[in-house]
Motif scaffolding. Structure first.
Motif, PDB file in Angstrom:
ATOM      1  N   TYR A 205       7.326  12.439  -3.443  1.00  0.00           N
ATOM      2  CA  TYR A 205       6.816  12.011  -2.139  1.00  0.00           C
ATOM      3  C   TYR A 205       6.326  10.576  -2.213  1.00  0.00           C
ATOM      4  O   TYR A 205       5.643  10.194  -3.172  1.00  0.00           O
TER       5      TYR A 205
ATOM      6  N   LEU B 293       0.072  11.715  -9.255  1.00  0.00           N
ATOM      7  CA  LEU B 293       0.337  10.303  -8.950  1.00  0.00           C
ATOM      8  C   LEU B 293       1.180   9.667 -10.046  1.00  0.00           C
ATOM      9  O   LEU B 293       0.860   9.766 -11.233  1.00  0.00           O
TER      10      LEU B 293
ATOM     11  N   LEU C 129       3.496  17.284   2.485  1.00  0.00           N
ATOM     12  CA  LEU C 129       2.069  17.018   2.383  1.00  0.00           C
ATOM     13  C   LEU C 129       1.538  16.374   3.657  1.00  0.00           C
ATOM     14  O   LEU C 129       2.192  15.515   4.253  1.00  0.00           O
TER      15      LEU C 129
ATOM     16  N   ASN D 150       2.416   4.503  -2.413  1.00  0.00           N
ATOM     17  CA  ASN D 150       2.223   5.301  -3.628  1.00  0.00           C
ATOM     18  C   ASN D 150       3.321   6.356  -3.746  1.00  0.00           C
ATOM     19  O   ASN D 150       3.886   6.777  -2.739  1.00  0.00           O
TER      20      ASN D 150
ATOM     21  N   PHE E 252       2.718  10.766   4.553  1.00  0.00           N
ATOM     22  CA  PHE E 252       3.639  10.982   3.450  1.00  0.00           C
ATOM     23  C   PHE E 252       5.075  11.014   3.959  1.00  0.00           C
ATOM     24  O   PHE E 252       5.318  11.396   5.120  1.00  0.00           O
TER      25      PHE E 252
ATOM     26  N   PHE F  21      -4.263   8.514  -4.116  1.00  0.00           N
ATOM     27  CA  PHE F  21      -4.907   9.764  -4.500  1.00  0.00           C
ATOM     28  C   PHE F  21      -4.608   9.990  -5.977  1.00  0.00           C
ATOM     29  O   PHE F  21      -3.519  10.457  -6.331  1.00  0.00           O
TER      30      PHE F  21
ATOM     31  N   TYR G  54       1.238   3.539  -7.996  1.00  0.00           N
ATOM     32  CA  TYR G  54       0.365   3.111  -6.905  1.00  0.00           C
ATOM     33  C   TYR G  54       0.587   1.629  -6.633  1.00  0.00           C
ATOM     34  O   TYR G  54       1.119   0.903  -7.487  1.00  0.00           O
TER      35      TYR G  54
ATOM     36  N   GLN H 276       0.793   4.565 -13.004  1.00  0.00           N
ATOM     37  CA  GLN H 276      -0.455   5.282 -13.275  1.00  0.00           C
ATOM     38  C   GLN H 276      -0.562   5.556 -14.772  1.00  0.00           C
ATOM     39  O   GLN H 276       0.440   5.826 -15.454  1.00  0.00           O
TER      40      GLN H 276
ATOM     41  N   ALA I 147      -6.664   2.892  -3.006  1.00  0.00           N
ATOM     42  CA  ALA I 147      -6.490   3.852  -1.912  1.00  0.00           C
ATOM     43  C   ALA I 147      -5.436   4.910  -2.205  1.00  0.00           C
ATOM     44  O   ALA I 147      -5.001   5.615  -1.303  1.00  0.00           O
TER      45      ALA I 147
ATOM     46  N   TYR J 168       0.833  -1.202   0.000  1.00  0.00           N
ATOM     47  CA  TYR J 168       0.000   0.000   0.000  1.00  0.00           C
ATOM     48  C   TYR J 168       0.870   1.255   0.000  1.00  0.00           C
ATOM     49  O   TYR J 168       0.799   2.089   0.909  1.00  0.00           O
TER      50      TYR J 168
ATOM     51  N   GLN K 129       3.872   7.777  -0.041  1.00  0.00           N
ATOM     52  CA  GLN K 129       2.696   7.876   0.823  1.00  0.00           C
ATOM     53  C   GLN K 129       2.157   6.481   1.073  1.00  0.00           C
ATOM     54  O   GLN K 129       2.015   5.693   0.136  1.00  0.00           O
TER      55      GLN K 129
ATOM     56  N   TYR L 197       4.344  10.192  -5.662  1.00  0.00           N
ATOM     57  CA  TYR L 197       3.820  11.394  -6.312  1.00  0.00           C
ATOM     58  C   TYR L 197       4.998  12.278  -6.719  1.00  0.00           C
ATOM     59  O   TYR L 197       6.041  12.298  -6.065  1.00  0.00           O
TER      60      TYR L 197
ATOM     61  N   SER M  45      -0.956   4.089   2.080  1.00  0.00           N
ATOM     62  CA  SER M  45      -2.422   4.091   2.106  1.00  0.00           C
ATOM     63  C   SER M  45      -2.928   2.824   2.791  1.00  0.00           C
ATOM     64  O   SER M  45      -4.029   2.345   2.515  1.00  0.00           O
TER      65      SER M  45
END
Lengths: 107, 118
Positions: free
Chosen positions: A87, A46, B45, A34, A98, B105, A49, A55, B103, A32, A89, A36, A91
Protein backbone atom coordinates in the motif's frame (compact mmCIF):
# COMPACT_ATOMS: atom_id res chain seq x y z
CA UNK A 1 -9.34 14.69 -0.21
CA UNK A 2 -6.26 13.38 -2.00
CA UNK A 3 -7.01 10.21 -3.96
CA UNK A 4 -4.24 7.63 -4.26
CA UNK A 5 -4.31 5.21 -7.18
CA UNK A 6 -1.98 2.23 -7.30
CA UNK A 7 -1.15 0.14 -10.32
CA UNK A 8 -1.29 -2.65 -10.95
CA UNK A 9 -3.90 -4.00 -8.51
CA UNK A 10 -2.25 -7.41 -8.72
CA UNK A 11 1.01 -8.70 -10.03
CA UNK A 12 2.52 -12.14 -10.58
CA UNK A 13 6.27 -12.51 -10.42
CA UNK A 14 8.97 -15.05 -9.72
CA UNK A 15 11.67 -15.23 -7.09
CA UNK A 16 14.61 -13.17 -8.30
CA UNK A 17 12.51 -10.80 -10.44
CA UNK A 18 12.53 -7.04 -10.19
CA UNK A 19 9.08 -5.49 -9.76
CA UNK A 20 7.79 -1.95 -9.74
CA UNK A 21 4.54 -0.70 -8.24
CA UNK A 22 3.31 2.78 -9.02
CA UNK A 23 1.20 5.18 -7.00
CA UNK A 24 -0.40 8.31 -8.43
CA UNK A 25 -1.85 11.10 -6.32
CA UNK A 26 -4.75 13.32 -7.35
CA UNK A 27 -2.75 16.39 -6.35
CA UNK A 28 0.92 17.21 -5.91
CA UNK A 29 2.51 17.09 -2.44
CA UNK A 30 6.27 16.78 -2.82
CA UNK A 31 7.54 13.73 -0.92
CA UNK A 32 4.95 12.95 1.79
CA UNK A 33 4.50 9.43 0.48
CA UNK A 34 4.95 6.18 2.39
CA UNK A 35 4.89 2.49 1.43
CA UNK A 36 3.71 -0.45 3.58
CA UNK A 37 3.79 -4.20 3.22
CA UNK A 38 1.01 -6.35 4.64
CA UNK A 39 0.89 -10.12 4.91
CA UNK A 40 -2.36 -12.01 5.53
CA UNK A 41 -3.60 -11.70 9.10
CA UNK A 42 -0.81 -9.30 10.03
CA UNK A 43 -0.51 -5.56 10.59
CA UNK A 44 1.03 -3.42 7.87
CA UNK A 45 4.76 -2.80 8.10
CA UNK A 46 6.42 0.44 7.06
CA UNK A 47 8.95 -0.03 4.27
CA UNK A 48 9.63 3.43 2.84
CA UNK A 49 8.85 6.91 4.19
CA UNK A 50 9.20 10.35 2.65
CA UNK A 51 9.09 8.74 -0.80
CA UNK A 52 12.60 7.30 -0.75
CA UNK A 53 13.86 6.79 2.81
CA UNK A 54 14.28 3.17 3.83
CA UNK A 55 12.82 2.34 7.24
CA UNK A 56 15.32 0.86 9.67
CA UNK A 57 15.60 -2.91 9.35
CA UNK A 58 14.04 -3.10 5.88
CA UNK A 59 16.21 -4.90 3.30
CA UNK A 60 17.95 -2.71 0.76
CA UNK A 61 16.27 -4.51 -2.16
CA UNK A 62 13.30 -2.23 -1.43
CA UNK A 63 13.53 1.30 -2.78
CA UNK A 64 11.20 4.20 -3.42
CA UNK A 65 11.29 7.17 -5.71
CA UNK A 66 9.18 9.99 -7.05
CA UNK A 67 7.75 13.35 -6.08
CA UNK A 68 4.78 15.49 -6.95
CA UNK A 69 2.06 13.11 -8.06
CA UNK A 70 3.93 10.01 -9.27
CA UNK A 71 5.75 7.58 -7.01
CA UNK A 72 7.19 4.09 -7.38
CA UNK A 73 8.16 1.23 -5.13
CA UNK A 74 10.77 -1.10 -6.57
CA UNK A 75 11.72 -4.50 -5.22
CA UNK A 76 14.95 -5.92 -6.62
CA UNK A 77 15.59 -9.65 -6.62
CA UNK A 78 12.26 -10.78 -5.14
CA UNK A 79 12.49 -13.11 -2.18
CA UNK A 80 9.80 -15.62 -1.09
CA UNK A 81 8.94 -13.47 1.94
CA UNK A 82 8.16 -10.47 -0.31
CA UNK A 83 4.91 -11.94 -1.63
CA UNK A 84 2.35 -9.77 0.10
CA UNK A 85 0.08 -6.77 -0.47
CA UNK A 86 1.65 -3.34 -0.77
CA UNK A 87 0.00 0.00 0.00
CA UNK A 88 1.05 3.56 -0.65
CA UNK A 89 -0.16 6.33 1.67
CA UNK A 90 0.04 10.10 1.58
CA UNK A 91 0.83 11.93 4.79
CA UNK A 92 0.63 15.43 3.30
CA UNK A 93 -2.87 16.30 4.49
CA UNK A 94 -5.80 14.87 6.37
CA UNK A 95 -7.63 12.72 5.70
CA UNK A 96 -4.53 10.59 5.21
CA UNK A 97 -5.36 8.28 2.35
CA UNK A 98 -4.07 4.95 1.16
CA UNK A 99 -3.91 3.39 -2.27
CA UNK A 100 -6.18 0.42 -2.86
CA UNK A 101 -3.27 -2.00 -2.59
CA UNK A 102 -1.21 -4.15 -4.94
CA UNK A 103 -1.22 -7.88 -4.32
CA UNK A 104 2.08 -9.45 -5.30
CA UNK A 105 1.72 -13.15 -6.00
CA UNK A 106 4.10 -15.93 -6.92
CA UNK A 107 4.07 -16.87 -10.60
CA UNK B 1 11.48 -2.25 21.46
CA UNK B 2 8.34 -0.38 20.47
CA UNK B 3 5.20 -2.34 21.19
CA UNK B 4 1.55 -1.43 20.65
CA UNK B 5 -1.17 -3.75 21.92
CA UNK B 6 -4.85 -3.10 21.15
CA UNK B 7 -7.79 -4.45 23.09
CA UNK B 8 -11.51 -3.91 23.46
CA UNK B 9 -12.82 -5.23 20.18
CA UNK B 10 -15.83 -7.49 19.95
CA UNK B 11 -19.35 -7.97 18.67
CA UNK B 12 -21.75 -5.07 19.10
CA UNK B 13 -25.22 -4.34 17.79
CA UNK B 14 -25.89 -1.48 15.37
CA UNK B 15 -26.27 1.74 17.32
CA UNK B 16 -24.13 0.39 20.15
CA UNK B 17 -20.86 1.60 21.62
CA UNK B 18 -17.41 0.23 22.19
CA UNK B 19 -14.13 1.56 23.58
CA UNK B 20 -10.85 0.42 22.13
CA UNK B 21 -7.55 0.72 23.99
CA UNK B 22 -3.96 0.63 22.82
CA UNK B 23 -1.15 0.11 25.33
CA UNK B 24 2.19 1.52 24.23
CA UNK B 25 5.63 0.57 25.50
CA UNK B 26 9.27 0.76 24.53
CA UNK B 27 9.40 4.49 23.79
CA UNK B 28 8.43 7.86 25.26
CA UNK B 29 4.70 7.84 24.59
CA UNK B 30 4.24 11.56 25.14
CA UNK B 31 6.71 12.42 22.36
CA UNK B 32 4.61 11.05 19.51
CA UNK B 33 1.31 11.61 17.74
CA UNK B 34 -0.85 8.49 17.59
CA UNK B 35 -3.45 7.30 15.12
CA UNK B 36 -6.19 4.75 14.55
CA UNK B 37 -6.46 3.02 11.18
CA UNK B 38 -8.99 0.39 10.22
CA UNK B 39 -9.38 -2.35 7.64
CA UNK B 40 -12.74 -3.85 6.74
CA UNK B 41 -12.66 -7.59 6.00
CA UNK B 42 -10.95 -8.20 2.67
CA UNK B 43 -10.58 -4.46 2.03
CA UNK B 44 -7.87 -1.83 2.10
CA UNK B 45 -6.68 0.49 4.82
CA UNK B 46 -8.63 3.51 6.01
CA UNK B 47 -7.21 6.16 8.31
CA UNK B 48 -9.69 6.96 11.10
CA UNK B 49 -8.23 9.55 13.48
CA UNK B 50 -5.10 11.02 15.00
CA UNK B 51 -4.20 12.82 18.19
CA UNK B 52 -1.23 15.05 18.85
CA UNK B 53 1.42 14.26 21.44
CA UNK B 54 -0.20 16.65 23.92
CA UNK B 55 -3.72 15.57 23.10
CA UNK B 56 -4.74 19.07 22.06
CA UNK B 57 -5.01 18.41 18.30
CA UNK B 58 -7.52 15.89 17.04
CA UNK B 59 -8.47 14.92 13.50
CA UNK B 60 -11.11 12.50 12.23
CA UNK B 61 -12.15 10.97 8.95
CA UNK B 62 -15.53 12.26 7.79
CA UNK B 63 -16.90 8.71 8.03
CA UNK B 64 -16.52 8.73 11.85
CA UNK B 65 -16.69 12.42 12.76
CA UNK B 66 -19.23 13.06 15.48
CA UNK B 67 -19.43 9.37 16.43
CA UNK B 68 -15.85 8.45 17.40
CA UNK B 69 -13.60 10.17 19.94
CA UNK B 70 -9.85 9.67 20.21
CA UNK B 71 -8.03 10.31 23.47
CA UNK B 72 -4.82 9.44 25.27
CA UNK B 73 -3.59 9.02 28.83
CA UNK B 74 0.12 9.75 29.18
CA UNK B 75 0.25 8.40 32.73
CA UNK B 76 -0.98 5.04 31.45
CA UNK B 77 0.87 5.16 28.11
CA UNK B 78 -2.43 4.42 26.46
CA UNK B 79 -4.46 5.50 23.46
CA UNK B 80 -8.23 5.14 23.24
CA UNK B 81 -11.00 5.21 20.66
CA UNK B 82 -14.52 5.69 21.95
CA UNK B 83 -16.95 4.52 19.26
CA UNK B 84 -20.64 5.39 19.44
CA UNK B 85 -23.61 4.93 17.11
CA UNK B 86 -21.84 2.04 15.47
CA UNK B 87 -22.91 0.93 12.00
CA UNK B 88 -22.39 -2.25 10.02
CA UNK B 89 -19.86 -0.41 7.86
CA UNK B 90 -17.68 0.18 10.94
CA UNK B 91 -16.93 -3.55 11.02
CA UNK B 92 -13.17 -3.82 10.66
CA UNK B 93 -9.87 -4.64 12.28
CA UNK B 94 -8.78 -1.50 14.11
CA UNK B 95 -5.07 -0.79 14.37
CA UNK B 96 -3.35 1.77 16.52
CA UNK B 97 -0.20 3.19 15.00
CA UNK B 98 2.53 5.58 16.02
CA UNK B 99 2.93 8.62 13.78
CA UNK B 100 6.61 9.17 13.08
CA UNK B 101 8.45 12.44 12.62
CA UNK B 102 7.89 12.37 8.86
CA UNK B 103 4.17 11.72 9.43
CA UNK B 104 4.54 8.07 8.48
CA UNK B 105 2.96 5.28 10.56
CA UNK B 106 6.15 3.65 11.75
CA UNK B 107 4.83 1.14 14.28
CA UNK B 108 1.50 -0.70 14.33
CA UNK B 109 -0.30 -2.86 16.82
CA UNK B 110 -1.62 -6.30 15.94
CA UNK B 111 -5.18 -5.01 15.57
CA UNK B 112 -8.48 -5.70 17.28
CA UNK B 113 -11.61 -6.83 15.43
CA UNK B 114 -14.83 -4.89 15.78
CA UNK B 115 -17.95 -6.55 14.37
CA UNK B 116 -21.18 -4.57 14.18
CA UNK B 117 -24.08 -6.90 13.59
CA UNK B 118 -27.51 -7.67 14.96
Amino acid sequence: DIQMTQSPSSLSASVGDRVTITCRASQSFSRYLNWYQQKPGKAPKLLIYAASSLQSGVPSRFSGSGSGTDFTLTINSLQPEDFATYYCQQSYSTPYTFGQGTKLEIK
Amino acid sequence: QVQLVESGGGLVKPGGSLRLSCAASGYIFSDYYMSWIRQAPGKGLEWVSYISSSGSILYYADSVKGRFTISRDTAKNSLYLEMNSLRAEDTAVYYCARKGYNAEFDYWGQGTLVTVSS
